[in-house]
Motif scaffolding. Structure first.
Motif, PDB file in Angstrom:
ATOM      1  N   ILE A   1       0.831  -1.202   0.000  1.00 20.67           N
ATOM      2  CA  ILE A   1       0.000   0.000   0.000  1.00 20.67           C
ATOM      3  C   ILE A   1       0.870   1.258   0.000  1.00 20.67           C
ATOM      4  O   ILE A   1       0.615   2.212  -0.736  1.00 20.67           O
ATOM      5  N   TYR A   2       1.916   1.257   0.825  1.00 15.71           N
ATOM      6  CA  TYR A   2       2.831   2.405   0.888  1.00 15.71           C
ATOM      7  C   TYR A   2       3.500   2.635  -0.464  1.00 15.71           C
ATOM      8  O   TYR A   2       3.587   3.776  -0.949  1.00 15.71           O
TER       9      TYR A   2
ATOM     10  N   ASP B   1       4.271   5.854  -5.022  1.00 21.42           N
ATOM     11  CA  ASP B   1       4.860   5.506  -6.321  1.00 21.42           C
ATOM     12  C   ASP B   1       6.327   5.086  -6.212  1.00 21.42           C
ATOM     13  O   ASP B   1       7.187   5.540  -6.964  1.00 21.42           O
ATOM     14  N   HIS B   2       6.596   4.206  -5.248  1.00 21.75           N
ATOM     15  CA  HIS B   2       7.936   3.635  -5.091  1.00 21.75           C
ATOM     16  C   HIS B   2       7.994   2.274  -5.768  1.00 21.75           C
ATOM     17  O   HIS B   2       6.975   1.613  -5.955  1.00 21.75           O
ATOM     18  N   SER B   3       9.194   1.858  -6.099  1.00 24.66           N
ATOM     19  CA  SER B   3       9.398   0.514  -6.617  1.00 24.66           C
ATOM     20  C   SER B   3       9.458  -0.474  -5.467  1.00 24.66           C
ATOM     21  O   SER B   3       9.781  -0.110  -4.342  1.00 24.66           O
TER      22      SER B   3
ATOM     23  N   ASP C   1      13.548 -12.959  -7.737  1.00 25.74           N
ATOM     24  CA  ASP C   1      13.273 -11.567  -7.376  1.00 25.74           C
ATOM     25  C   ASP C   1      12.670 -10.838  -8.572  1.00 25.74           C
ATOM     26  O   ASP C   1      13.148 -10.973  -9.703  1.00 25.74           O
ATOM     27  N   ILE C   2      11.631 -10.061  -8.292  1.00 27.04           N
ATOM     28  CA  ILE C   2      10.992  -9.225  -9.304  1.00 27.04           C
ATOM     29  C   ILE C   2      11.004  -7.794  -8.771  1.00 27.04           C
ATOM     30  O   ILE C   2      10.538  -7.540  -7.670  1.00 27.04           O
ATOM     31  N   THR C   3      11.557  -6.879  -9.552  1.00 26.66           N
ATOM     32  CA  THR C   3      11.624  -5.482  -9.150  1.00 26.66           C
ATOM     33  C   THR C   3      10.823  -4.638 -10.130  1.00 26.66           C
ATOM     34  O   THR C   3      10.972  -4.787 -11.343  1.00 26.66           O
TER      35      THR C   3
ATOM     36  N   VAL D   1      11.731  -0.163  -2.457  1.00 25.68           N
ATOM     37  CA  VAL D   1      12.967   0.418  -2.986  1.00 25.68           C
ATOM     38  C   VAL D   1      12.647   1.829  -3.425  1.00 25.68           C
ATOM     39  O   VAL D   1      11.708   2.058  -4.166  1.00 25.68           O
ATOM     40  N   ASN D   2      13.434   2.786  -2.965  1.00 25.57           N
ATOM     41  CA  ASN D   2      13.170   4.192  -3.350  1.00 25.57           C
ATOM     42  C   ASN D   2      13.762   4.502  -4.697  1.00 25.57           C
ATOM     43  O   ASN D   2      14.680   4.093  -5.180  1.00 25.57           O
TER      44      ASN D   2
END
Length: 112
Positions: free
Chosen positions: A52-53, A58-60, A73-75, A111-112
């Motif tokens: 939610i955050y 709009d962060h990854s 891992d999926i980013t 991840v920012n």
């Protein structure tokens, strides 16, 4: 006089049984498999809050997904949370969209 080396051809006689080589590859792959980690209610709630955050600001995110004994891992950015099919739609960096089931998520990191 130069020595003529046959390269890999000299080892071909040792691999005349492709079925045996495939069975050995499958066996070693099977021994590297892991059991699916058990996610309790608290961890699932933490995952929801992080998702939610990340959507709100709009962060990854970096998701660790369990797939048949292996983790990958999926980013990317979370595009949509589908409550009907219990899936996340993630825009990966290459421009595509990945669908990830809620049940297969093992770890969520913002991840920012």
């Amino acid at each position: 006089m130069a020595i003529r080396d046959r390269g890999m051809m000299k080892w071909q006689a040792a691999f005349q049984l492709p079925e045996l080589a495939k069975t050995q590859r499958d066996f070693w792959r099977y021994t590297e498999r892991q059991a699916k980690p058990i996610i309790d209610e608290h961890e699932a709630e933490e995952f929801d809050l992080r998702i939610i955050y990340a959507m709100e600001y709009d962060h990854s995110v970096k998701l660790t997904v369990w797939d048949d004994g292996f983790t990958l891992d999926i980013t990317g950015r979370i595009h949509y949370v589908d409550p009907i099919t219990h899936e996340l739609r993630i825009e990966v960096m290459l421009g595509g969209v990945e669908r990830v089931s809620f049940d297969s998520i093992v770890r969520v990191k913002v991840v920012n």
